[in-house]
Write a protein that holds these residues in place. Structure first.
Motif, PDB file in Angstrom:
ATOM      1  N   ILE A   1       0.832  -1.212   0.000  1.00 48.54           N
ATOM      2  CA  ILE A   1       0.000   0.000   0.000  1.00 48.54           C
ATOM      3  C   ILE A   1       0.865   1.261   0.000  1.00 48.54           C
ATOM      4  CG2 ILE A   1      -1.687   1.329   1.339  1.00 48.54           C
ATOM      5  CD1 ILE A   1      -2.773  -1.392   2.362  1.00 48.54           C
ATOM      6  N   THR A   2       1.868   1.299   0.881  1.00 49.45           N
ATOM      7  CA  THR A   2       2.671   2.524   0.995  1.00 49.45           C
ATOM      8  C   THR A   2       3.594   2.742  -0.200  1.00 49.45           C
ATOM      9  OG1 THR A   2       4.442   1.426   2.248  1.00 49.45           O
ATOM     10  CG2 THR A   2       2.650   2.429   3.519  1.00 49.45           C
TER      11      THR A   2
ATOM     12  N   LEU B   1      -2.807   8.233   2.635  1.00 49.39           N
ATOM     13  CA  LEU B   1      -1.805   7.444   3.349  1.00 49.39           C
ATOM     14  C   LEU B   1      -1.187   8.213   4.519  1.00 49.39           C
ATOM     15  CD1 LEU B   1      -0.002   5.717   0.347  1.00 49.39           C
ATOM     16  CD2 LEU B   1      -1.637   4.696   1.931  1.00 49.39           C
ATOM     17  N   LEU B   2      -1.390   9.515   4.531  1.00 52.81           N
ATOM     18  CA  LEU B   2      -0.861  10.321   5.639  1.00 52.81           C
ATOM     19  C   LEU B   2      -1.530   9.971   6.964  1.00 52.81           C
ATOM     20  CD1 LEU B   2      -0.535  13.836   3.933  1.00 52.81           C
ATOM     21  CD2 LEU B   2       1.289  12.202   4.453  1.00 52.81           C
ATOM     22  N   MET B   3      -2.671   9.259   6.910  1.00 48.86           N
ATOM     23  CA  MET B   3      -3.321   8.861   8.161  1.00 48.86           C
ATOM     24  C   MET B   3      -2.420   7.929   8.974  1.00 48.86           C
ATOM     25  SD  MET B   3      -4.202   5.387   8.308  1.00 48.86           S
ATOM     26  CE  MET B   3      -5.325   5.550   9.646  1.00 48.86           C
ATOM     27  N   LEU B   4      -1.460   7.282   8.305  1.00 49.35           N
ATOM     28  CA  LEU B   4      -0.533   6.407   9.024  1.00 49.35           C
ATOM     29  C   LEU B   4       0.362   7.187   9.983  1.00 49.35           C
ATOM     30  CD1 LEU B   4       0.436   3.988   6.106  1.00 49.35           C
ATOM     31  CD2 LEU B   4      -0.947   3.427   8.112  1.00 49.35           C
ATOM     32  N   PHE B   5       0.408   8.509   9.827  1.00 49.57           N
ATOM     33  CA  PHE B   5       1.166   9.338  10.758  1.00 49.57           C
ATOM     34  C   PHE B   5       0.324   9.744  11.971  1.00 49.57           C
ATOM     35  CE2 PHE B   5       3.744   9.825   6.972  1.00 49.57           C
ATOM     36  CZ  PHE B   5       5.033   9.808   7.496  1.00 49.57           C
ATOM     37  N   GLY B   6      -0.909   9.268  12.024  1.00 48.30           N
ATOM     38  CA  GLY B   6      -1.742   9.530  13.194  1.00 48.30           C
ATOM     39  C   GLY B   6      -1.114   8.927  14.441  1.00 48.30           C
TER      40      GLY B   6
ATOM     41  N   GLY C   1       8.466   3.104   1.800  1.00 49.60           N
ATOM     42  CA  GLY C   1       7.380   3.549   0.922  1.00 49.60           C
ATOM     43  C   GLY C   1       6.695   4.781   1.477  1.00 49.60           C
ATOM     44  N   LEU C   2       6.516   4.806   2.796  1.00 47.93           N
ATOM     45  CA  LEU C   2       5.879   5.956   3.444  1.00 47.93           C
ATOM     46  C   LEU C   2       6.758   7.206   3.303  1.00 47.93           C
ATOM     47  CD1 LEU C   2       3.233   6.414   4.910  1.00 47.93           C
ATOM     48  CD2 LEU C   2       4.370   5.875   7.067  1.00 47.93           C
TER      49      LEU C   2
ATOM     50  N   ILE D   1       6.995  13.097  -1.980  1.00 50.73           N
ATOM     51  CA  ILE D   1       6.136  13.533  -3.083  1.00 50.73           C
ATOM     52  C   ILE D   1       5.061  14.512  -2.614  1.00 50.73           C
ATOM     53  CG2 ILE D   1       4.360  12.703  -4.702  1.00 50.73           C
ATOM     54  CD1 ILE D   1       6.154  10.154  -4.954  1.00 50.73           C
ATOM     55  N   LEU D   2       4.510  14.289  -1.401  1.00 51.78           N
ATOM     56  CA  LEU D   2       3.365  15.086  -0.949  1.00 51.78           C
ATOM     57  C   LEU D   2       3.732  16.395  -0.261  1.00 51.78           C
ATOM     58  CD1 LEU D   2       1.126  12.198   0.483  1.00 51.78           C
ATOM     59  CD2 LEU D   2       0.686  13.545  -1.573  1.00 51.78           C
ATOM     60  N   TRP D   3       4.861  16.423   0.431  1.00 51.02           N
ATOM     61  CA  TRP D   3       5.222  17.603   1.233  1.00 51.02           C
ATOM     62  C   TRP D   3       5.322  18.846   0.335  1.00 51.02           C
ATOM     63  CZ3 TRP D   3       8.697  16.679   6.013  1.00 51.02           C
ATOM     64  CH2 TRP D   3       8.704  17.817   6.838  1.00 51.02           C
TER      65      TRP D   3
END
Length: 372
Positions: free
Chosen positions: A277-278, A290-295, A334-335, A341-343
């Motif tokens: 997934i990541t 996928l940023l929810m994994l940083f919760g 992967g995260l 890419i997102l930052w």
């Protein structure tokens, strides 16, 4: 002689030939003659499927003979399906589903893996020729089979795994139209399929823990095996399905996978699934969930998993722990790529994620592993 008697007689002859082939003291000449007799029967006999069923379901036969019987059924479907009658197709379909409903043996029995795989292949070969147009009740039939117990649930999951391999991953179906039809059918039913997988994980994780708590380790192993195969099957889906299915219900699936990172029985499978997934590619809007994994909660589970130690000092335990940590690192890698890419994207709205320091600490822990 009646057809049933003929089937039985032919079955007994073939069973003897298979046993002769597998015996270590058989001469090369005898083994070759027995092998050629089996191959001739497979290619030429109009009773191939019936004799195959007789061998596969006969309690008096050993595993080698049962496996050959299943191969006869698969051969009929793969190479004779378009030339056999509707009645024979119905016979094969009904009896293949009976084999599924009856089960091959305990889910936790790894010695039966080849037989379980053979049964799943038979079902998948029929699916490739009949679904969705001629077999509209397939998904409900597979769901019903799971209600019969862990052995049947394991077989159903193996069917889904082999199906997604043939349709989406390896793309082994020769007819492009048939592949497109099945791909579309899978896509149309993906919500139900993912809910089905998630429900199985929750049910069998709960039963696994309950059985372990009361010391019923045989039952615990059966439930653990089902969870293991669900995760294995999910791994075949998550790398290509729409991200909406993975992140539905407030990313519940991702939360469950993070929790399972701390369960020794399925930690490797959970890490592999999360890694797929990541490491997904796609547009910003597909990556952003996928940023929810940083919760706080998911990252706490990930951090705890990164500190996992082997159960014992044995070579097997050390290897299992090492493999798990490698899969976990691949998931974190992967995260990290997603963050790169997102930052700063979406006009700078995506900034440093919460708990980023815990994420970096996980990487440092794994980078300081004694194997490096």
């Amino acid at each position: 002689m009646t057809q049933r008697g003929n089937v039985a007689a032919l079955g007994e002859e073939l069973a003897q030939a298979v046993e002769l082939i597998m015996r270590p003291d058989t001469t090369q000449q005898s083994r070759m003659e027995a092998y050629m007799a089996c191959e001739r029967f497979k290619e030429e006999s109009p009773l191939c499927a019936q004799v195959g069923l007789y061998l596969a379901s006969g309690q008096q036969f050993g595993q080698n003979v049962k496996h050959f019987g299943l191969q006869l059924m698969e051969y009929t479907i793969k190479f004779k399906w378009n030339s056999i009658s509707h009645e024979e197709k119905l016979f094969i379909k009904e009896n293949a589903m009976k084999l599924l409903h009856f089960g091959v043996g305990p889910a936790e029995d790894v010695s039966l893996a080849h037989l379980k795989d053979a049964v799943s292949r038979i079902i998948v070969e029929m699916i490739k020729r009949e679904w969705p147009q001629q077999w509209t009740t397939l998904l409900s039939e597979l769901s019903d089979a799971c209600n019969k117990g862990e052995p049947q649930t394991e077989l159903v999951l193996l069917v889904f795994l082999r199906l997604v391999e043939d349709v989406a991953l390896l793309q082994t179906i020769e007819s492009n139209q048939r592949r497109k039809d099945m791909y579309q059918a899978l896509t149309n039913n993906m919500n139900d399929i993912f809910e089905f997988f998630q429900r199985l994980i929750e049910l069998h994780v709960t039963k696994f823990r309950e059985a372990t708590a009361v010391g019923n380790f045989q039952k615990a192993n059966a439930h653990g095996r089902v969870v293991e195969v669900v995760l294995l099957t999910l791994t075949g889906f998550v790398e290509w399905v729409s991200m909406n299915h993975i992140t539905s219900n407030n990313c519940k699936l991702l939360q469950i996978l993070c929790i399972l990172l701390n369960d020794k029985a399925v930690e490797c499978n959970a890490a592999e699934c999360l890694s797929q997934i990541t490491n997904r590619k796609g547009q910003v809007k597909e990556r952003k969930p996928l940023l929810m994994l940083f919760g706080e909660e998911p990252m706490r589970y990930i951090f705890t998993a990164s500190q996992t130690l082997p159960d014992a000092a044995s070579a097997t335990a050390l290897e299992q722990n090492h493999n798990f940590l490698k899969k976990l690192l691949n998931m974190l890698s992967g995260l990290a790529q997603q963050i790169v890419i997102l930052w700063g994207k979406e006009d700078g709205n995506i900034q440093r994620p919460p708990n980023f320091e815990i994420f970096l600490e996980c990487l440092l822990l794994l980078a300081s592993h004694h194997s490096l």
